[in-house]
Design a protein around this motif. Structure first.
Motif, PDB file in Angstrom:
ATOM      1  N   ARG A   1      29.723  20.576  52.260  1.00  0.00           N
ATOM      2  CA  ARG A   1      30.000  19.243  51.718  1.00  0.00           C
ATOM      3  C   ARG A   1      31.502  19.002  51.592  1.00  0.00           C
ATOM      4  O   ARG A   1      31.996  17.912  51.906  1.00  0.00           O
ATOM      5  CB  ARG A   1      29.330  19.062  50.344  1.00  0.00           C
ATOM      6  N   ARG A   2      32.230  20.009  51.151  1.00  0.00           N
ATOM      7  CA  ARG A   2      33.689  19.857  51.027  1.00  0.00           C
ATOM      8  C   ARG A   2      34.327  19.634  52.392  1.00  0.00           C
ATOM      9  O   ARG A   2      35.215  18.788  52.550  1.00  0.00           O
ATOM     10  CB  ARG A   2      34.297  21.095  50.374  1.00  0.00           C
ATOM     11  N   VAL A   3      33.854  20.358  53.375  1.00  0.00           N
ATOM     12  CA  VAL A   3      34.400  20.217  54.734  1.00  0.00           C
ATOM     13  C   VAL A   3      34.109  18.823  55.283  1.00  0.00           C
ATOM     14  O   VAL A   3      34.986  18.182  55.881  1.00  0.00           O
ATOM     15  CB  VAL A   3      33.830  21.305  55.664  1.00  0.00           C
TER      16      VAL A   3
ATOM     17  N   GLU B   1      37.761  11.915  55.201  1.00  0.00           N
ATOM     18  CA  GLU B   1      38.962  11.393  54.546  1.00  0.00           C
ATOM     19  C   GLU B   1      40.199  11.505  55.430  1.00  0.00           C
ATOM     20  O   GLU B   1      41.073  10.636  55.390  1.00  0.00           O
ATOM     21  CB  GLU B   1      39.207  12.141  53.233  1.00  0.00           C
ATOM     22  N   ARG B   2      40.257  12.561  56.263  1.00  0.00           N
ATOM     23  CA  ARG B   2      41.454  12.776  57.079  1.00  0.00           C
ATOM     24  C   ARG B   2      41.065  13.149  58.515  1.00  0.00           C
ATOM     25  O   ARG B   2      41.303  14.278  58.963  1.00  0.00           O
ATOM     26  CB  ARG B   2      42.320  13.882  56.454  1.00  0.00           C
TER      27      ARG B   2
ATOM     28  N   GLU C   1      43.577  14.877  61.139  1.00  0.00           N
ATOM     29  CA  GLU C   1      44.083  16.247  61.010  1.00  0.00           C
ATOM     30  C   GLU C   1      43.420  17.175  62.022  1.00  0.00           C
ATOM     31  O   GLU C   1      42.474  16.805  62.711  1.00  0.00           O
ATOM     32  CB  GLU C   1      43.851  16.751  59.584  1.00  0.00           C
TER      33      GLU C   1
ATOM     34  N   ARG D   1      38.510  26.891  55.770  1.00  0.00           N
ATOM     35  CA  ARG D   1      38.415  26.053  54.572  1.00  0.00           C
ATOM     36  C   ARG D   1      37.098  26.290  53.837  1.00  0.00           C
ATOM     37  O   ARG D   1      37.031  26.160  52.619  1.00  0.00           O
ATOM     38  CB  ARG D   1      38.521  24.580  54.959  1.00  0.00           C
TER      39      ARG D   1
ATOM     40  N   LEU E   1      38.192  24.819  60.135  1.00  0.00           N
ATOM     41  CA  LEU E   1      37.120  24.361  59.252  1.00  0.00           C
ATOM     42  C   LEU E   1      36.431  25.544  58.587  1.00  0.00           C
ATOM     43  O   LEU E   1      36.109  25.512  57.388  1.00  0.00           O
ATOM     44  CB  LEU E   1      36.099  23.538  60.036  1.00  0.00           C
TER      45      LEU E   1
ATOM     46  N   HIS F   1      40.970  19.693  63.118  1.00  0.00           N
ATOM     47  CA  HIS F   1      39.668  20.128  62.620  1.00  0.00           C
ATOM     48  C   HIS F   1      38.973  21.060  63.601  1.00  0.00           C
ATOM     49  O   HIS F   1      37.765  20.963  63.830  1.00  0.00           O
ATOM     50  CB  HIS F   1      38.782  18.903  62.339  1.00  0.00           C
TER      51      HIS F   1
ATOM     52  N   ALA G   1      33.684  16.073  53.625  1.00  0.00           N
ATOM     53  CA  ALA G   1      34.542  15.112  52.929  1.00  0.00           C
ATOM     54  C   ALA G   1      35.958  15.136  53.486  1.00  0.00           C
ATOM     55  O   ALA G   1      36.588  14.086  53.667  1.00  0.00           O
ATOM     56  CB  ALA G   1      34.560  15.415  51.436  1.00  0.00           C
ATOM     57  N   GLN G   2      36.469  16.333  53.795  1.00  0.00           N
ATOM     58  CA  GLN G   2      37.818  16.445  54.353  1.00  0.00           C
ATOM     59  C   GLN G   2      37.908  15.783  55.727  1.00  0.00           C
ATOM     60  O   GLN G   2      38.893  15.121  56.053  1.00  0.00           O
ATOM     61  CB  GLN G   2      38.219  17.919  54.442  1.00  0.00           C
ATOM     62  N   ILE G   3      36.865  15.945  56.535  1.00  0.00           N
ATOM     63  CA  ILE G   3      36.866  15.351  57.878  1.00  0.00           C
ATOM     64  C   ILE G   3      36.856  13.825  57.774  1.00  0.00           C
ATOM     65  O   ILE G   3      37.614  13.137  58.466  1.00  0.00           O
ATOM     66  CB  ILE G   3      35.648  15.842  58.688  1.00  0.00           C
TER      67      ILE G   3
END
Length: 327
Positions: A221-223, A229-230, A233, A243, A240, A235, A225-227
Motif C-alpha cells: 500500500r505504501r509503494v 503521488e510521484r 520518480e 522501499r 520499489l 520506480h 501511494a508513492q507511485i
C-alpha cells in the motif's frame, strides 16, 4: 437553431446525481451558448416521470412533469438509475411510453443502471451498451440479447447512448454537448463545472488506483501511494522492493498477488494517466509531459499511449486539450 428539449426520466429510488449531473452540463452549456450570442439557443431540461413528484434515493422528493401531460418533440431522453434498479421490474406503462417515444426521439440513453429500464423496454436488444461495473454481469445474464461492454465510460450505438455509473453521466452529457455544439463549447462547460476533461467513451471506468481492491499488505500500500503521488520518480522494481523492505523477486511476486498486475504495468498506467492530465494543459510540450510523467522521452510516451489507450499523445491532446483559461 431552436432550443433542444432534454428529458431526464426519474423513476422512484433514482440517484439524484444521475439526473442532476447531466442536467447541470446542459444548463451550463445553455448559459455559455447564450452568452456568446450567434443564434444558438441551447437546451431546455425537464425531469419527467409517471407522477408529479418522485421520491429519490436518500428520501429526497423532486417535482416532475407527468408523462401523460408531456407534449411536443423530445430531442434527447436519458433514464437515470440506482443500484436498486438491478432487481426491479419497472412500471409497464412507463416501458410502453419509452417504446412509443423511442422512434420519435433523436437520442435516447441511460445513466448507470438506467440501462435496465431500457433493456426491459426492449430498446437494448441487439445493441451495444454499458452500465455500472457492479451491474454488468446482471445486465448480461438477464438480457442476453444485449451486447454489454463491461469497462467503458459510455457506449454509442447509433441513436442509443448508455453510460457507466453515476458520474459517467457527466462524461456522456459533455459528449452530447460536443456533438451538438462542438469541442470548444464542451470544453468550456467542463471548465465551468470544474470537472475533468471530457473523456472518450472507450476509456476505462477506473483509474489505475481504483482497478483493484486495496492490498492487505501495508508495504505494498505504501509503494502504491508513492507511485500515484510521484509518478515521475524512478520506480524500477529494485527500488520499489527496497522501499517495501523486500527482495526484488519476493516483492514482484507479492505485488502481482496483491494488485493483480506486475509493478511495471501498474507504473506505466499511472504515468499514462498523469500524462493525460498534463497534455490537457494549454501549451504543454510533449517532451515536457514525457519527462514530468516519468517516461523520459516522447518516444517512450508515445509507445505507452498506443499500448494503453490506442491513441498517440498528439492525437489525444488535439481532442481533449482544455480550453484556454479565462483572464
Amino acid at each position: 437553431m431552436s432550443t433542444r428539449t432534454v428529458c431526464l426520466l426519474a423513476l422512484p429510488g433514482v440517484q439524484a446525481l444521475d439526473l442532476f449531473g447531466p442536467m447541470e452540463v446542459f444548463e451550463a452549456a445553455t448559459h455559455h451558448i447564450r452568452s456568446r450570442g450567434g443564434g444558438a439557443d441551447g437546451y431546455r431540461t425537464r425531469i419527467v416521470s409517471s407522477e408529479r413528484s418522485v421520491l429519490m434515493a436518500g428520501r429526497v422528493t423532486v417535482s416532475a412533469t407527468p408523462l401523460s401531460t408531456l407534449r411536443g418533440p423530445i430531442d434527447t431522453l436519458l433514464v437515470g438509475g440506482a443500484l436498486s434498479f438491478i432487481d426491479r421490474t419497472f412500471n409497464a406503462a412507463v416501458l410502453r411510453w419509452l417504446r412509443r417515444r423511442e422512434p420519435r426521439t433523436r437520442r435516447i440513453g441511460s445513466i448507470c443502471t438506467g440501462a435496465f429500464v431500457l433493456a426491459q423496454a426492449g430498446l437494448l436488444a441487439g445493441r451495444r451498451a454499458t452500465t455500472h461495473w457492479m451491474a454488468v454481469r446482471e445486465l448480461q445474464e438477464r438480457h442476453p440479447d444485449v451486447v454489454v461492454e463491461a469497462d467503458a465510460l459510455y457506449v454509442v450505438d447509433g441513436s442509443l447512448y448508455t453510460s457507466a455509473g453515476v458520474s459517467a453521466g457527466i462524461d456522456l452529457a459533455l459528449a452530447l454537448v460536443e456533438q451538438d455544439h462542438g469541442q470548444e463549447v464542451a470544453l468550456a462547460v467542463a471548465r465551468m463545472l470544474v470537472v475533468f476533461l471530457n473523456r472518450p467513451g472507450g476509456q476505462s471506468q477506473f483509474s489505475a488506483a481504483l482497478q483493484h481492491p486495496m492490498p492487505g499488505c501495508d508495504a505494498i500500500r505504501r509503494v502504491l501511494a508513492q507511485i500515484v503521488e510521484r509518478p515521475g520518480e524512478d520506480h524500477r522494481v529494485t527500488l520499489l522492493a527496497k522501499r517495501a523492505g523486500m527482495s526484488p523477486r519476493h516483492f514482484a511476486r507479492v505485488f502481482k498477488n496483491q494488485v493483480g498486475e506486475t509493478p511495471a504495468r501498474y507504473v506505466r498506467r499511472v504515468r499514462v494517466e498523469r500524462a493525460q492530465g498534463l497534455l490537457g494543459q494549454p501549451g504543454a510540450r510533449v517532451e515536457t509531459v514525457a519527462e514530468r510523467s516519468g517516461f523520459g522521452t516522447s518516444d517512450l510516451l508515445r509507445r505507452a499511449f498506443l499500448r494503453e489507450l490506442g491513441i498517440t499523445p498528439l492525437a489525444y491532446r488535439r481532442r481533449f486539450q482544455r480550453a484556454p483559461q479565462i483572464q
